[in-house]
Design a protein around this motif. Structure first.
Motif, short mmCIF file in Angstrom:
data_model
loop_
_atom_site.label_atom_id
_atom_site.label_comp_id
_atom_site.label_asym_id
_atom_site.label_seq_id
_atom_site.Cartn_x
_atom_site.Cartn_y
_atom_site.Cartn_z
N UNK A 97 0.85 -1.19 0.00
CA UNK A 97 0.00 0.00 0.00
C UNK A 97 0.89 1.24 0.00
N UNK A 98 0.44 2.27 -0.69
CA UNK A 98 1.21 3.51 -0.72
C UNK A 98 1.21 4.16 0.66
N UNK A 99 2.38 4.54 1.13
CA UNK A 99 2.52 5.18 2.44
C UNK A 99 3.61 6.25 2.31
N UNK A 100 3.21 7.45 1.93
CA UNK A 100 4.17 8.53 1.74
C UNK A 100 4.66 9.05 3.09
N UNK A 101 3.71 9.38 3.95
CA UNK A 101 4.06 9.96 5.26
C UNK A 101 3.95 8.88 6.33
N UNK A 102 5.02 8.72 7.08
CA UNK A 102 5.14 7.57 7.97
C UNK A 102 4.98 7.91 9.45
N UNK A 103 5.12 9.18 9.81
CA UNK A 103 4.98 9.55 11.21
C UNK A 103 3.54 9.35 11.69
N UNK A 104 3.40 8.85 12.91
CA UNK A 104 2.06 8.60 13.45
C UNK A 104 1.23 9.88 13.49
N UNK A 105 1.85 10.99 13.87
CA UNK A 105 1.10 12.24 13.93
C UNK A 105 0.67 12.71 12.55
N UNK A 106 1.51 12.51 11.55
CA UNK A 106 1.13 12.85 10.17
C UNK A 106 -0.12 12.09 9.76
N UNK A 107 -0.16 10.82 10.08
CA UNK A 107 -1.30 9.99 9.71
C UNK A 107 -2.58 10.47 10.41
N UNK A 108 -2.45 10.86 11.68
CA UNK A 108 -3.63 11.33 12.41
C UNK A 108 -4.13 12.66 11.84
N UNK A 109 -3.20 13.53 11.47
CA UNK A 109 -3.58 14.81 10.88
C UNK A 109 -4.27 14.61 9.54
N UNK A 110 -3.74 13.72 8.73
CA UNK A 110 -4.36 13.42 7.42
C UNK A 110 -5.77 12.90 7.61
N UNK A 111 -5.96 12.03 8.59
CA UNK A 111 -7.29 11.47 8.86
C UNK A 111 -8.24 12.55 9.38
N UNK A 112 -7.73 13.46 10.21
CA UNK A 112 -8.56 14.56 10.71
C UNK A 112 -9.08 15.40 9.55
N UNK A 113 -8.21 15.80 8.64
CA UNK A 113 -8.62 16.62 7.49
C UNK A 113 -9.62 15.87 6.62
N UNK A 114 -9.40 14.58 6.47
CA UNK A 114 -10.32 13.77 5.67
C UNK A 114 -11.72 13.79 6.27
N UNK A 115 -11.81 13.64 7.58
CA UNK A 115 -13.12 13.61 8.25
C UNK A 115 -13.73 15.01 8.36
N UNK A 116 -12.90 16.01 8.62
CA UNK A 116 -13.39 17.37 8.85
C UNK A 116 -13.85 18.06 7.56
N UNK A 117 -13.08 17.88 6.48
CA UNK A 117 -13.35 18.62 5.25
C UNK A 117 -13.54 17.73 4.01
N UNK A 118 -13.41 16.42 4.21
CA UNK A 118 -13.50 15.49 3.08
C UNK A 118 -12.48 15.84 2.00
N UNK A 119 -11.29 16.25 2.44
CA UNK A 119 -10.22 16.61 1.51
C UNK A 119 -9.09 15.59 1.59
N UNK A 120 -8.51 15.31 0.43
CA UNK A 120 -7.35 14.43 0.34
C UNK A 120 -6.13 15.25 -0.05
N UNK A 121 -4.97 14.79 0.36
CA UNK A 121 -3.74 15.44 -0.04
C UNK A 121 -3.57 15.38 -1.55
N UNK A 122 -3.05 16.44 -2.12
CA UNK A 122 -2.75 16.49 -3.54
C UNK A 122 -1.23 16.53 -3.72
N UNK A 123 -0.72 15.62 -4.51
CA UNK A 123 0.72 15.55 -4.76
C UNK A 123 0.98 16.22 -6.09
N UNK A 124 1.52 17.43 -6.04
CA UNK A 124 1.63 18.27 -7.23
C UNK A 124 2.98 18.20 -7.92
N UNK A 125 3.99 17.66 -7.22
CA UNK A 125 5.34 17.72 -7.76
C UNK A 125 5.91 16.31 -7.94
N UNK A 126 6.12 15.91 -9.19
CA UNK A 126 6.64 14.57 -9.46
C UNK A 126 8.04 14.37 -8.88
#
Length: 221
Positions: A97-126
């Motif tokens: 499975x893709x796992x760009x950010x590995x820190x536990x706090x990063x994962x919790x923050x990503x999940x918070x934004x997903x639940x709060x705003x229904x937004x996903x991270x956008x990877x803009x730079x190859x």
């Protein structure tokens, strides 16, 4: 035998077994004939996700390595290399499975934004696939970013890499904020409007959630 790891990938051991791997003494093993049966590809996967590969010549029973030599050419070696890479890519897609950010706090923050705003991270730079942003749906303005940078770039005496979050702030509040421990001027952002925090538990989740909510509102302007 070649050993390597897949960048930004997390192993799913259940999928390994579904793929056809067998678990023996903590190592997952798999083999497949390639090049019309002239070669046997043997693959071992460790529990940490690292992969070991070996190709054995079915006739001589000796290890074949030409597919790993960048300058080696020829129809046969090209075929072996292509089939070898195809199997590795298939395992990567089906068993990791893709796992760009590995820190536990990063994962919790990503999940918070997903639940709060229904937004996903956008990877803009190859070229910088471990950097990503969030933006509002209504006006497309950024309200946050998670980046991977050297701590030295934040003014710290360390070359260790860190996962950081950049968020908006009202300019008149910036000086007071970055005067506090664990807050930094916005990395790679306008330092009058953005600040940075390292996602290493130094700032509690609830405080970061507050900052994210404020940043989201500020991005509406």
């Amino acid at each position: 035998m070649m050993e390597f790891e897949l960048k930004n990938k997390k192993l799913n051991t259940d999928n390994l077994l579904l793929f056809g791997f067998t678990l023996n003494d903590g190592i997952y093993t798999y083999s497949r004939d390639i090049a019309d049966g002239n070669m046997k590809l043997k693959i071992a996967v460790k529990t940490d996700g690292r992969i070991l590969t070996e190709i054995i010549d079915s006739g001589s029973e000796e290890e074949y390595v030409l597919h790993l030599v960048p300058n080696s050419q020829g129809e046969f070696v090209g075929r072996v290399r292509t089939e070898y890479e195809a199997v590795i890519n298939e395992i990567s897609e089906k068993c990791y499975e893709t796992e760009i950010f590995k820190q536990a706090q990063s994962k919790r923050i990503i999940e918070f934004v997903r639940k709060e705003y229904d937004d996903e991270l956008e990877f803009l730079w190859k070229k910088f696939d471990d950097n990503a942003i969030w933006r509002r749906k209504d006006n497309k303005k950024w309200y946050g970013a998670i980046l991977t940078v050297s701590k030295r770039k934040l003014g710290l005496r360390s070359d260790d890499m860190a996962e950081i979050i950049d968020l908006r702030i009202q300019p008149e509040l910036m000086n007071d904020l970055i005067a506090k421990k664990n807050y930094y001027p916005g990395w790679h952002m306008n330092k009058k409007h953005w600040f940075t925090v390292i996602l290493d538990e130094s700032v509690p989740d609830e405080k970061l959630f507050e900052h994210i909510r404020t940043s989201y509102v500020l991005a509406k302007k």
